[in-house]
Write an enzyme that holds these catalytic residues in place. Structure first.
Site, PDB file in Angstrom:
ATOM      1  N   HIS A   1       7.937  50.489 -17.394  1.00  0.00           N
ATOM      2  CA  HIS A   1       8.979  50.408 -18.416  1.00  0.00           C
ATOM      3  C   HIS A   1      10.146  51.345 -18.043  1.00  0.00           C
ATOM      4  CE1 HIS A   1      10.485  50.453 -22.705  1.00  0.00           C
ATOM      5  NE2 HIS A   1      10.960  51.599 -22.275  1.00  0.00           N
ATOM      6  N   GLU A   2       9.801  52.596 -17.696  1.00  0.00           N
ATOM      7  CA  GLU A   2      10.843  53.569 -17.357  1.00  0.00           C
ATOM      8  C   GLU A   2      11.545  53.179 -16.052  1.00  0.00           C
ATOM      9  OE1 GLU A   2      11.818  55.616 -19.535  1.00  0.00           O
ATOM     10  OE2 GLU A   2      10.092  55.275 -20.830  1.00  0.00           O
TER      11      GLU A   2
ATOM     12  N   HIS B   1      14.351  50.893 -16.770  1.00  0.00           N
ATOM     13  CA  HIS B   1      15.593  51.592 -17.127  1.00  0.00           C
ATOM     14  C   HIS B   1      16.262  52.168 -15.887  1.00  0.00           C
ATOM     15  CE1 HIS B   1      15.026  51.504 -21.431  1.00  0.00           C
ATOM     16  NE2 HIS B   1      13.883  52.166 -21.385  1.00  0.00           N
TER      17      HIS B   1
HETATM   18 ZN   LIG Z   1      12.556  52.709 -22.892  1.00  0.00          ZN
END
Ligand SMILES: [Zn+2]
Length: 385
Positions: free
Chosen positions: A79-80, A83
């Site tokens: 998830h990170e 980003h």
């Molecule tokens: Zn996030």
């Protein structure tokens, strides 16, 4: 979750140890994550999986708990990375990803180029999580997989989708809060008012979580209640840090590092002994650290504490060069750099001080304390003459 490295220095979000690099991004883990990892593995192995699928041996539960915890950890990381990879595409510099108490945080430097850029970076993480959730649910639904695998996959699907829902709450610094700010920013064209409006939404949500958590503690489930209240409390602090950051950015807008640096600091000579250096200081005001300079070239910083650590009996035998921190260990800024950027560089270093260069030569010295003093002065209303 994403975060800018700015005026706030959150020691509890900094990596305690580093795991390495993935796709060029530094991955770190804060000690608080170890507690969460242990808690999750324990509650899965001892409670969740035995309740879900009774009758398997303790070895099976243990293996399922360990695999599920590791894959959960991997899901947060992916998830990170979503980003971080998008942020890099948008031209931002990535400091790294840290896993800590409340999940993951991707840290990057600099300003968002536009509302669209912030929106795309904010949404990239949740997009990864949707895919992971769908993948694990699909795995759990495949008929011929062993029960152990199916139950583990079902939990991973559930936890990813649950976190997705939480993450999309419109509260800064959650992804939903970033999306809200980006949309408000795009509509009004005003970053500052968009931040203030999203911070107000964050306060409302945080207070509801704290209140809800406390009610839950009183009425039914103490553990869930405490957890909910803690997360609300954390969000409250994070949202107010966002607005504080905004005030700092506004006060420093348009200023360069050279406007805030000390341009004639007392310096140390690398070949002096500590005794000569300390004798030279006699009678002068003491500073926390001194730039070490030789013929206009900067070599490092000499923190006074490092000198005082050594017994005075050794001062004749040790040279400044042997006691200083080299330029690799302290931030080195350009005098023409934006003050906001300079501040985040200083905040990232352990010493909170840095050396300033002008065209490769020593130009001055800057510390967070100097900047804080400047902010204090500029915040004080001018008195009528
Ligand atoms: Zn996030």
């Amino acid at each position: 979750m994403t975060r800018h490295d700015g005026a706030e220095d959150d020691a509890d979000m900094r990596p305690t140890f580093r795991l390495g690099r993935i796709a060029g991004v530094e991955i770190g883990v804060n000690w608080s994550w170890a507690i969460v990892f242990g808690l999750i593995a324990w509650s899965l192995g001892a409670r969740v999986f035995p309740a879900e699928e009774p009758g398997l041996g303790w070895g099976a539960y243990l293996a399922m708990a360990v695999v599920a915890s590791l894959l959960f950890f991997t899901s947060l990381l992916l998830h990170e990375l979503g980003h971080a990879v998008q942020a890099r595409r948008e031209g931002m510099e990535i400091e790294g990803i840290t896993l800590w108490l409340f999940g993951g945080v991707a840290q990057f430097k600099g300003e968002f180029a536009s509302a669209g850029s912030e929106l795309r970076i904010a949404i990239a993480g949740p997009v990864v999580t949707v895919c992971l959730g769908a993948f694990f649910i699909a795995c759990s639904a495949v008929g011929y997989l062993p029960k152990t695998v199916a139950v583990t996959a079902a939990w991973l699907g559930f936890i990813n989708l649950f976190l997705l829902a939480f993450n999309l709450l419109p509260a800064l610094p959650l992804d939903g809060g970033r999306v809200l700010r980006a949309l408000l920013w795009a509509r009004s064209g005003d970053f500052e008012s968009a931040t203030r409006a999203s911070a107000r939404a964050s306060y409302a949500i945080s207070y509801m979580m704290v209140t809800g958590g406390l009610l839950l503690v009183l009425s039914a489930d103490a553990v869930d209640g405490i957890w909910l209240a803690l997360i609300g409390w954390f969000l409250l602090g994070a949202a107010s840090a966002e607005t504080r950051n905004l005030t700092v950015r506004a006060a420093l807008a348009g200023l360069k590092v050279r406007d805030l640096m000390v341009d004639d600091p007392i310096t140390a000579d690398p070949d002096q002994t500590l005794r000569e250096f300390m004798d030279g200081l006699a009678g002068a005001a003491r500073f926390t650290a001194y730039p070490v300079v030789s013929e206009g070239r900067i070599l490092g910083i000499l923190p006074l504490a490092r000198v005082l650590e050594r017994p005075p009996g050794d001062w004749d035998d040790v040279r400044v060069r042997q006691c200083m921190l080299g330029t690799g260990e302290v931030p080195v800024l350009e005098d023409g750099e934006d003050a906001v950027q300079g501040l985040s560089d200083l905040a990232a270093g352990a010493l909170h001080r840095g050396l300033v260069l002008h065209e490769g030569r020593f130009a001055g010295y800057i510390s967070i304390t100097d900047i804080a003093r400047f902010l204090e002065r500029s915040a004080r209303p001018a008195r009528p003459a």
